[in-house]
Design a protein around this motif. Structure first.
Motif, mmCIF file in Angstrom:
data_model
loop_
_atom_site.group_PDB
_atom_site.id
_atom_site.type_symbol
_atom_site.label_atom_id
_atom_site.label_comp_id
_atom_site.label_asym_id
_atom_site.label_seq_id
_atom_site.Cartn_x
_atom_site.Cartn_y
_atom_site.Cartn_z
ATOM 1 N N GLN A 239 10.440 28.336 22.094
ATOM 2 C CA GLN A 239 10.815 27.099 22.449
ATOM 3 C C GLN A 239 9.536 25.955 22.541
ATOM 4 O O GLN A 239 9.471 24.966 22.090
ATOM 5 C CB GLN A 239 11.239 27.123 23.659
ATOM 6 N N THR A 240 8.448 26.675 23.592
ATOM 7 C CA THR A 240 7.394 25.660 23.524
ATOM 8 C C THR A 240 6.561 25.666 22.414
ATOM 9 O O THR A 240 5.961 24.553 22.049
ATOM 10 C CB THR A 240 6.648 26.052 24.612
ATOM 11 N N CYS A 241 6.200 26.775 21.589
ATOM 12 C CA CYS A 241 5.386 26.550 20.237
ATOM 13 C C CYS A 241 6.174 25.835 19.204
ATOM 14 O O CYS A 241 5.743 25.065 18.544
ATOM 15 C CB CYS A 241 5.315 27.810 19.743
ATOM 16 N N THR A 242 7.370 25.828 19.165
ATOM 17 C CA THR A 242 8.056 25.095 18.161
ATOM 18 C C THR A 242 8.095 23.577 18.399
ATOM 19 O O THR A 242 7.786 22.612 17.423
ATOM 20 C CB THR A 242 9.739 25.171 18.282
ATOM 21 N N THR A 243 8.072 23.111 19.553
ATOM 22 C CA THR A 243 7.665 21.703 20.160
ATOM 23 C C THR A 243 6.257 21.186 19.648
ATOM 24 O O THR A 243 6.197 20.433 18.867
ATOM 25 C CB THR A 243 7.753 21.295 21.384
#
Length: 321
Positions: A239-243
């Motif tokens: 989730q955080t890396c995709t952003t």
């Protein structure tokens, strides 16, 4: 007239090339984009600073990106708007103002990369060293990383602009929607070999460091995720890396298109449009991507709107009673 020595510091800025029939539409579109950039980024900044639960390194580091996006859009769009309805032959700008705009435009572009680099480091520590995250990512470290991101850009761009303003000028027309370093040193009839060498070095160092650090970070994160059997950890990392990765891809693609079009003079109009989009698209998308993808931010936004809706309903109910 263009090759004559100037006795004035007034330049002619090409600005936005639009037909008179399309001027109103272009003005409205740019104005709406600018308002959206300002409202979305400033709102996210206020939300992060007001909510103590969001006082975490990841969100505080992102504040650098929102500040930079507001800064970058403000440097470019207002002047474009002010000259949309002005004849191209009357779009004048003082040389000092042009240098300041070019300096700020390059600061914005450089800082976009350096900020994403420090955000990648934060994600690396959070996922690869979760037990030491609180020890490493202290408030002091957040401040140090933030200051470093801005100072590196400042030094690189300061050298870039100093090499340009030392040149004498024999031309007075800026063939670009806004002022940048290349447009400024092209006003000179002197040798610009040093400018080209440093400009190429500056670009290679900045993009090489950016691509290299982000690639290495994500490779290490990928290894950790593959070896980890905890779905919660992997989902959080995803989730955080995709952003972060989405923000980086938008910035990289926007910049790559601009660099590629520089190699093809026949597409000069397309390059000029790409230059504008580079300072418009990432600032307009970053706050949206971050606000929508990060669960904590999304929940806070939903809570605020829910409270407002409930309050309005209660007020209406009391007024009817």
């Amino acid at each position: 007239m263009e090759n004559q020595t100037l006795s004035t510091d007034i330049l002619l800025l090409e600005g936005l090339k639009v037909n008179p029939q399309s001027s109103t539409l272009a003005f409205i579109l740019l104005l709406l984009i600018y308002i959206f950039v300002m409202v979305s980024n400033i709102s996210l900044l206020v939300l992060i600073f007001m909510e103590e639960t969001l006082h975490q390194p990841m969100y505080l580091l992102f504040c650098n990106m929102s500040i930079n996006d507001v800064f970058g859009a403000t440097i470019i769009i207002p002047r474009l708007l002010s000259q949309v309805f002005v004849l191209r032959t009357e779009r004048y700008i003082h040389y000092i103002d042009c240098v300041i705009q070019a300096f700020c435009a390059h600061i914005h572009a450089s800082t976009s990369h350096t900020v994403l680099m420090i955000m990648a480091f934060d994600r690396y520590v959070a996922i690869c060293n979760p037990l030491r995250y609180g020890i490493i990512m202290t408030n002091r470290m957040v401040v140090t990383l933030s200051v470093s991101a801005w100072m590196v850009s400042l030094v690189l761009v300061l050298i870039l602009m100093c090499l340009t303003i030392r040149l004498s000028r024999c031309r007075w027309i800026i063939f670009n929607p806004f002022c940048d370093n290349a447009s400024l040193f092209k006003l000179s009839c002197e040798s610009v070999l040093i400018n080209n060498i440093y400009g190429l070095t500056y670009t290679v160092v900045l993009l090489g460091s950016s691509i290299g650090s982000v690639t290495l970070t994500y490779l290490k994160i990928a290894v950790v995720c593959v070896l980890s059997k905890k779905k919660v950890v992997n989902n959080r990392a995803l989730q955080t890396c995709t952003t972060h990765l989405a923000m980086y891809i938008i910035l990289f693609v926007s910049g790559a298109i601009l660099i590629i079009l520089h190699r093809f003079p026949e597409f000069s109009d397309h390059r000029k449009m790409a230059a504008i989009l580079f300072h418009v698209v990432p600032p307009a998308m970053n706050a949206v991507i971050y606000g929508v993808q990060i669960k904590a931010v999304r929940q806070k936004i939903f809570t605020i709107f829910t409270k407002n809706t409930v309050n309005v309903t209660e007020v209406k109910g009391l007024s009817t009673d």
